[in-house]
Design a protein around this motif. Sequence first.
Motif, PDB file in Angstrom:
ATOM      1  N   MET A   1       0.862  -1.206  -0.006  1.00  0.00           N
ATOM      2  CA  MET A   1       0.163   0.186  -0.170  1.00  0.00           C
ATOM      3  C   MET A   1       0.903   1.300   0.024  1.00  0.00           C
ATOM      4  O   MET A   1       1.690   1.200   0.617  1.00  0.00           O
ATOM      5  CB  MET A   1      -1.080   0.083   1.339  1.00  0.00           C
ATOM      6  N   VAL A   2       0.532   2.245  -0.855  1.00  0.00           N
ATOM      7  CA  VAL A   2       1.140   3.536  -0.734  1.00  0.00           C
ATOM      8  C   VAL A   2       0.079   4.575  -0.678  1.00  0.00           C
ATOM      9  O   VAL A   2      -1.065   4.274  -1.002  1.00  0.00           O
ATOM     10  CB  VAL A   2       2.125   3.671  -2.289  1.00  0.00           C
ATOM     11  N   LYS A   3       0.453   5.830  -0.210  1.00  0.00           N
ATOM     12  CA  LYS A   3      -0.448   6.874  -0.124  1.00  0.00           C
ATOM     13  C   LYS A   3      -0.203   7.791  -1.262  1.00  0.00           C
ATOM     14  O   LYS A   3       0.798   7.776  -1.938  1.00  0.00           O
ATOM     15  CB  LYS A   3       0.013   7.623   1.216  1.00  0.00           C
ATOM     16  N   ALA A   4      -1.389   8.129  -1.677  1.00  0.00           N
ATOM     17  CA  ALA A   4      -1.442   8.969  -2.901  1.00  0.00           C
ATOM     18  C   ALA A   4      -2.753   9.952  -2.698  1.00  0.00           C
ATOM     19  O   ALA A   4      -3.686   9.491  -2.112  1.00  0.00           O
ATOM     20  CB  ALA A   4      -1.641   8.024  -4.130  1.00  0.00           C
ATOM     21  N   ILE A   5      -2.668  10.948  -3.442  1.00  0.00           N
ATOM     22  CA  ILE A   5      -3.691  12.009  -3.733  1.00  0.00           C
ATOM     23  C   ILE A   5      -4.865  11.618  -4.682  1.00  0.00           C
ATOM     24  O   ILE A   5      -4.155  11.148  -5.669  1.00  0.00           O
ATOM     25  CB  ILE A   5      -3.333  13.419  -4.021  1.00  0.00           C
ATOM     26  N   VAL A  21      -3.373   3.209  -1.621  1.00  0.00           N
ATOM     27  CA  VAL A  21      -3.800   2.422  -2.937  1.00  0.00           C
ATOM     28  C   VAL A  21      -2.645   1.479  -3.072  1.00  0.00           C
ATOM     29  O   VAL A  21      -1.947   1.245  -2.582  1.00  0.00           O
ATOM     30  CB  VAL A  21      -3.611   3.336  -4.071  1.00  0.00           C
ATOM     31  N   VAL A  22      -3.320   0.354  -3.799  1.00  0.00           N
ATOM     32  CA  VAL A  22      -2.393  -0.599  -4.044  1.00  0.00           C
ATOM     33  C   VAL A  22      -1.659  -0.700  -5.433  1.00  0.00           C
ATOM     34  O   VAL A  22      -2.589  -0.430  -6.352  1.00  0.00           O
ATOM     35  CB  VAL A  22      -3.161  -2.079  -4.110  1.00  0.00           C
ATOM     36  N   LEU A  23      -0.434  -0.753  -5.564  1.00  0.00           N
ATOM     37  CA  LEU A  23       0.110  -0.421  -6.729  1.00  0.00           C
ATOM     38  C   LEU A  23       0.655  -1.899  -7.521  1.00  0.00           C
ATOM     39  O   LEU A  23       0.169  -2.134  -8.823  1.00  0.00           O
ATOM     40  CB  LEU A  23       1.506   0.473  -6.755  1.00  0.00           C
ATOM     41  N   GLY A  24       0.975  -2.683  -6.839  1.00  0.00           N
ATOM     42  CA  GLY A  24       1.297  -4.006  -7.303  1.00  0.00           C
ATOM     43  C   GLY A  24       2.645  -4.031  -7.979  1.00  0.00           C
ATOM     44  O   GLY A  24       3.431  -2.771  -7.942  1.00  0.00           O
ATOM     45  N   ALA A  25       3.233  -5.150  -8.621  1.00  0.00           N
ATOM     46  CA  ALA A  25       4.357  -4.953  -9.139  1.00  0.00           C
ATOM     47  C   ALA A  25       4.569  -4.364 -10.407  1.00  0.00           C
ATOM     48  O   ALA A  25       3.356  -4.569 -11.382  1.00  0.00           O
ATOM     49  CB  ALA A  25       5.138  -6.579  -9.338  1.00  0.00           C
ATOM     50  N   PRO A  26       5.659  -4.100 -11.053  1.00  0.00           N
ATOM     51  CA  PRO A  26       5.440  -3.439 -12.435  1.00  0.00           C
ATOM     52  C   PRO A  26       5.353  -4.318 -13.322  1.00  0.00           C
ATOM     53  O   PRO A  26       6.084  -5.520 -13.447  1.00  0.00           O
ATOM     54  CB  PRO A  26       7.092  -2.829 -12.500  1.00  0.00           C
ATOM     55  N   LYS A  27       4.620  -4.355 -14.443  1.00  0.00           N
ATOM     56  CA  LYS A  27       4.428  -5.150 -15.672  1.00  0.00           C
ATOM     57  C   LYS A  27       5.357  -4.923 -16.619  1.00  0.00           C
ATOM     58  O   LYS A  27       6.247  -4.136 -16.618  1.00  0.00           O
ATOM     59  CB  LYS A  27       2.888  -4.778 -16.264  1.00  0.00           C
ATOM     60  N   SER A  93       0.990  11.587 -10.251  1.00  0.00           N
ATOM     61  CA  SER A  93       2.342  11.714  -9.599  1.00  0.00           C
ATOM     62  C   SER A  93       2.243  12.344  -8.126  1.00  0.00           C
ATOM     63  O   SER A  93       3.198  12.100  -7.184  1.00  0.00           O
ATOM     64  CB  SER A  93       3.192  12.794 -10.298  1.00  0.00           C
ATOM     65  N   TYR A  94       0.934  12.840  -7.491  1.00  0.00           N
ATOM     66  CA  TYR A  94       0.804  12.984  -6.360  1.00  0.00           C
ATOM     67  C   TYR A  94       0.710  11.905  -5.765  1.00  0.00           C
ATOM     68  O   TYR A  94      -0.239  11.411  -4.868  1.00  0.00           O
ATOM     69  CB  TYR A  94      -0.230  13.790  -6.062  1.00  0.00           C
ATOM     70  N   ALA A  95       1.921  10.904  -5.220  1.00  0.00           N
ATOM     71  CA  ALA A  95       1.903   9.903  -4.622  1.00  0.00           C
ATOM     72  C   ALA A  95       3.278   9.367  -4.225  1.00  0.00           C
ATOM     73  O   ALA A  95       4.199   9.934  -4.698  1.00  0.00           O
ATOM     74  CB  ALA A  95       1.343   8.670  -5.685  1.00  0.00           C
ATOM     75  N   GLU A  96       3.473   8.547  -2.986  1.00  0.00           N
ATOM     76  CA  GLU A  96       4.631   8.200  -2.657  1.00  0.00           C
ATOM     77  C   GLU A  96       5.537   7.571  -3.732  1.00  0.00           C
ATOM     78  O   GLU A  96       6.645   7.399  -3.958  1.00  0.00           O
ATOM     79  CB  GLU A  96       4.544   7.196  -1.412  1.00  0.00           C
ATOM     80  N   LYS A  97       4.730   6.689  -4.394  1.00  0.00           N
ATOM     81  CA  LYS A  97       5.280   5.930  -5.648  1.00  0.00           C
ATOM     82  C   LYS A  97       4.391   5.649  -6.764  1.00  0.00           C
ATOM     83  O   LYS A  97       3.331   5.993  -6.579  1.00  0.00           O
ATOM     84  CB  LYS A  97       5.520   4.489  -5.093  1.00  0.00           C
ATOM     85  N   CYS A  98       5.044   5.335  -7.673  1.00  0.00           N
ATOM     86  CA  CYS A  98       4.073   5.132  -9.060  1.00  0.00           C
ATOM     87  C   CYS A  98       4.694   4.152  -9.969  1.00  0.00           C
ATOM     88  O   CYS A  98       5.822   3.878  -9.940  1.00  0.00           O
ATOM     89  CB  CYS A  98       3.825   6.588  -9.753  1.00  0.00           C
ATOM     90  N   LEU A  99       3.847   3.535 -10.645  1.00  0.00           N
ATOM     91  CA  LEU A  99       4.365   2.819 -11.755  1.00  0.00           C
ATOM     92  C   LEU A  99       4.290   3.761 -13.103  1.00  0.00           C
ATOM     93  O   LEU A  99       3.535   4.476 -13.400  1.00  0.00           O
ATOM     94  CB  LEU A  99       3.457   1.500 -12.036  1.00  0.00           C
ATOM     95  N   TYR A 100       5.462   3.466 -13.862  1.00  0.00           N
ATOM     96  CA  TYR A 100       5.603   4.412 -14.999  1.00  0.00           C
ATOM     97  C   TYR A 100       6.287   3.615 -16.191  1.00  0.00           C
ATOM     98  O   TYR A 100       7.013   2.756 -15.972  1.00  0.00           O
ATOM     99  CB  TYR A 100       6.252   5.601 -14.843  1.00  0.00           C
ATOM    100  N   LYS A 101       5.902   3.890 -17.460  1.00  0.00           N
ATOM    101  CA  LYS A 101       6.442   3.275 -18.591  1.00  0.00           C
ATOM    102  C   LYS A 101       7.932   3.614 -18.902  1.00  0.00           C
ATOM    103  O   LYS A 101       8.058   4.954 -18.882  1.00  0.00           O
ATOM    104  CB  LYS A 101       5.676   3.640 -19.973  1.00  0.00           C
TER     105      LYS A 101
END
Length: 323
Positions: A1-5, A21-27, A93-101
């Motif tokens: 879990m990570v914190k996000a706006i 929110v739940v991000l999961g592992a990068p695809k 991007s207003y989040a502790e972490k994000c998944l990005y291409k």
Amino acid sequence: MVKAIRIQKPGTADQMKLEEVVLGAPKAGEVLVRHTAIGVNFIDIYHRSGAYPLTMPHGIGMEAVGVVEAIGKGVSDFKIGERVGHTGGPPGSYAEKCLYKADRLIKLPKSVPDKIAATLMLKGMTARYLLRQTYKVQKGDFVLVHAAAGGMGLLLCQWAKALGAKVIGTTSSPAKMALAKKNGCAFPINYTKEDFVKKVMLITKGKGVQVVYDGVGKDTFLKSMECLDTRGHLVCFGAASGQPAPFALAALGPKSLFVTRPSLFNYVLTRADLVANAKEVFKAYETGMFKVQKPKEYKLAQAAQAHKDLAGRKTTGPSILIP
């Protein structure tokens, strides 16, 4: 879990809530980035208010920098622990972490600190395409920059001056005039006290400017047109005061004017364009073509206050969120 706006529906700044929110592992082709600094921009306000519609609920924020924490299958250009930046969306991007291409990430040079880089992914890359592509500023040009003391305005003023332009800028107070002048604006104008069209024409001896960089929109659009020289360019890259009203195309005819509404994302469609833009921005920073005012910092949970301050013109220079 990570914190996000997150926002559940469009509206005021108070619609933004800090959630888990739940991000999961990068695809495949993705990278997990732990953010260290997040840029705050007017486009975020447009998304939050509904001016630029999003499918709700949704994250918000269009630029951030951080450290690579995990890599998806097929990613070979990045490694864990590497400093990277991103811009261009999708919003979140207003989040502790994000998944990005991975193919939309930019490696950060050691010479650019995270808190500075977080203000350059969107604003710096926007300044680059505005000054070097949408209208290629030449030595001796008169350039008009609206909101000259804001984060975007200060970059445009400095960089345009470094290119040899004579910069005119509108601001709303004596303090902002002084700040703009300190940052490359040779002719600051307090638009609350003076008619900026008359002042521009006085400065340019009746000719007008070659280009207006207008991120304000409705409140300045028609007057910006009046400030242009023959075959001048009105570059409307934002609409902080709202979208301009429709106008007659024939209004451009007497001086053969150009009006454009560009977007960064159309100037960095390819990986090559994205990297070239970022490299020029970082080089300009490293060589002193512009300096970045110390960003105003807010905690991630204070995103609503950051929006209120930005919209209320209570800030000068850039603003960032710290997770």
